[in-house]
Scaffold this active site. Structure first.
Site, PDB file in Angstrom:
ATOM      1  CG  HIS A  42      -1.842  -1.145   1.315  1.00 47.89           C
ATOM      2  ND1 HIS A  42      -1.437  -2.415   1.635  1.00 47.89           N
ATOM      3  CD2 HIS A  42      -3.192  -1.221   1.105  1.00 47.89           C
ATOM      4  CE1 HIS A  42      -2.485  -3.221   1.623  1.00 47.89           C
ATOM      5  NE2 HIS A  42      -3.564  -2.524   1.311  1.00 47.89           N
ATOM      6  CG  ASP A 169       0.874   1.845   5.872  1.00 45.15           C
ATOM      7  OD1 ASP A 169       0.103   1.848   6.853  1.00 45.15           O
ATOM      8  OD2 ASP A 169       1.426   2.874   5.423  1.00 45.15           O
TER       9      ASP A 169
HETATM   10  N1  SAM Z   1       2.659   3.194   2.980  1.00 42.21           N
HETATM   11  C1  SAM Z   1       2.457   4.608   2.695  1.00 42.21           C
HETATM   12  C2  SAM Z   1       3.494   5.405   3.450  1.00 42.21           C
HETATM   13  O1  SAM Z   1       3.886   5.008   4.558  1.00 42.21           O
HETATM   14  O2  SAM Z   1       3.940   6.436   2.933  1.00 42.21           O
HETATM   15  C3  SAM Z   1       1.065   5.068   3.077  1.00 42.21           C
HETATM   16  C4  SAM Z   1      -0.025   4.210   2.590  1.00 42.21           C
HETATM   17  S1  SAM Z   1      -1.626   4.677   3.042  1.00 42.21           S
HETATM   18  C5  SAM Z   1      -1.707   4.341   4.743  1.00 42.21           C
HETATM   19  C6  SAM Z   1      -2.603   3.404   2.365  1.00 42.21           C
HETATM   20  C7  SAM Z   1      -2.639   3.372   0.845  1.00 42.21           C
HETATM   21  O3  SAM Z   1      -3.283   2.169   0.427  1.00 42.21           O
HETATM   22  C8  SAM Z   1      -3.450   4.495   0.206  1.00 42.21           C
HETATM   23  O4  SAM Z   1      -2.640   5.194  -0.714  1.00 42.21           O
HETATM   24  C9  SAM Z   1      -4.594   3.788  -0.524  1.00 42.21           C
HETATM   25  O5  SAM Z   1      -4.934   4.396  -1.755  1.00 42.21           O
HETATM   26  C10 SAM Z   1      -3.997   2.434  -0.762  1.00 42.21           C
HETATM   27  N2  SAM Z   1      -4.952   1.328  -0.929  1.00 42.21           N
HETATM   28  C11 SAM Z   1      -6.183   1.169  -0.389  1.00 42.21           C
HETATM   29  N3  SAM Z   1      -6.694  -0.017  -0.714  1.00 42.21           N
HETATM   30  C12 SAM Z   1      -5.767  -0.652  -1.484  1.00 42.21           C
HETATM   31  C13 SAM Z   1      -5.711  -1.926  -2.113  1.00 42.21           C
HETATM   32  N4  SAM Z   1      -6.703  -2.798  -2.014  1.00 42.21           N
HETATM   33  N5  SAM Z   1      -4.601  -2.228  -2.807  1.00 42.21           N
HETATM   34  C14 SAM Z   1      -3.561  -1.334  -2.915  1.00 42.21           C
HETATM   35  N6  SAM Z   1      -3.570  -0.115  -2.346  1.00 42.21           N
HETATM   36  C15 SAM Z   1      -4.650   0.219  -1.627  1.00 42.21           C
END
Ligand code: SAM
Length: 285
Positions: A42, A169
């Site tokens: 994520h 995440d």
């Molecule tokens: N890991 C990043 C950081 O520490 O900079 C922050 C990530 S943020 C908490 C969660 C991300 O997951 C968001 O950008 C969201 O769009 C994405 N997301 C949500 N559902 C998802 C999925 N099923 N698969 C991939 N990405 C997803």
């Protein structure tokens, strides 16, 4: 439709905890010369402008990076983390002692990749994924997957390097996110039981964290270490009170090192929770 945008939360106490942990795990992987693969399921947008409308809405960075940016004599891990944030800021901003930009997990990781290492970034959001991709354009060490985290993860395990780290995440916006995550984690572990997995999770009254721990404890996985702390009292079910990380196959001495580090970090970020951190093995060897 995904509504979560990490820009609202960039640099918060959660990010400080998560990104210091991420750096510690990657630094442990660098101790051996052989290549490793970093997988970020994520990944978000990759980098954030703290002056943007999103970041300014709740100024969450004031709960995190701003509280420790000027710390005198912080532990080495914190000092190096602050240097990593400085590295993505222009010189003039650094000279004023503030941060304009805050790196996301992909940028923190990129700083620690050596030429033999690889990074796989996964992101579903239709706005974030193209921003992420453009940030790593022409970078042959980095592959961006615009799609579902766990579909992409499953398709890429085990990585050919057979060494590495998976950061998970999720935004925890959908009701059964913990169940989906548990299933995906168990599946991933069965394909690659020696990989390191680091999962971030929220400490918030309405989130089923004890069930999540129980499900993993009874799933047959080995070597699961958790560390978590609150920064405000856990009195409202819908308010994020703290931050947790679950690490499967932590490197040698990681558990002691993070426990020592939290003795400094938790008081520095505390806003009235007044509780010591929790550090324990959910499942040992
Ligand atoms: N890991 C990043 C950081 O520490 O900079 C922050 C990530 S943020 C908490 C969660 C991300 O997951 C968001 O950008 C969201 O769009 C994405 N997301 C949500 N559902 C998802 C999925 N099923 N698969 C991939 N990405 C997803």
């Amino acid at each position: 439709m995904l509504s979560y945008r990490h820009a609202f939360h960039a640099g918060s106490f959660v990010d400080v905890h998560k990104h210091i942990t991420l750096r510690m795990l990657l630094k442990a992987l660098r101790k051996k010369e052989s290549a490793f693969c970093y997988i970020d399921t994520h990944a978000g947008a990759g980098s954030y402008d703290l002056q943007s409308e999103y970041a300014q809405k709740n100024r969450e960075y004031e709960t995190g990076i701003s509280r420790i940016a000027a710390a005198e004599d912080p532990p080495a891990e914190v000092a190096e983390y602050l240097e990593a944030v400085k590295a993505v800021n222009p010189r003039k901003v650094k000279e004023r002692g503030e941060f304009r930009y805050y790196p996301g997990s992909p940028l923190f990781a990129k700083q620690l990749l050596r030429k033999q290492d690889r990074m796989l970034l996964m992101e579903l959001h239709n706005t974030e994924a193209p921003i992420l991709r453009s940030g790593f354009r022409d970078d042959r060490q980095v592959t961006v997957f615009h799609g579902d985290a766990f579909v992409s993860l499953n398709a890429n395990l085990p990585p050919k390097e057979r060494r590495g780290l998976v950061l998970i995440d999720p935004p925890y916006e959908i009701k059964n996110e913990f169940q989906v995550l548990t299933q995906a984690l168990v599946k991933a572990w069965r394909k690659w039981p020696t990989g390191i997995y680091a999962v971030w999770y929220p400490l918030q009254g309405n989130q089923p964290v004890p069930q999540f721990h129980y499900d993993l404890r009874t799933a047959g996985l080995r070597r699961i270490f958790i560390h978590e702390f609150s920064v405000i009292p856990d009195t409202e079910p819908n308010r994020l009170a703290g931050t947790g990380m679950l690490v499967i196959n932590p490197p040698w001495h990681f558990s002691e090192e993070i426990e020592a580090l939290l003795k400094w970090l938790v008081p520095a970020l505390d806003r009235g929770a007044g509780r010591p951190p929790r550090c324990e093995w959910l499942v040992s060897e």
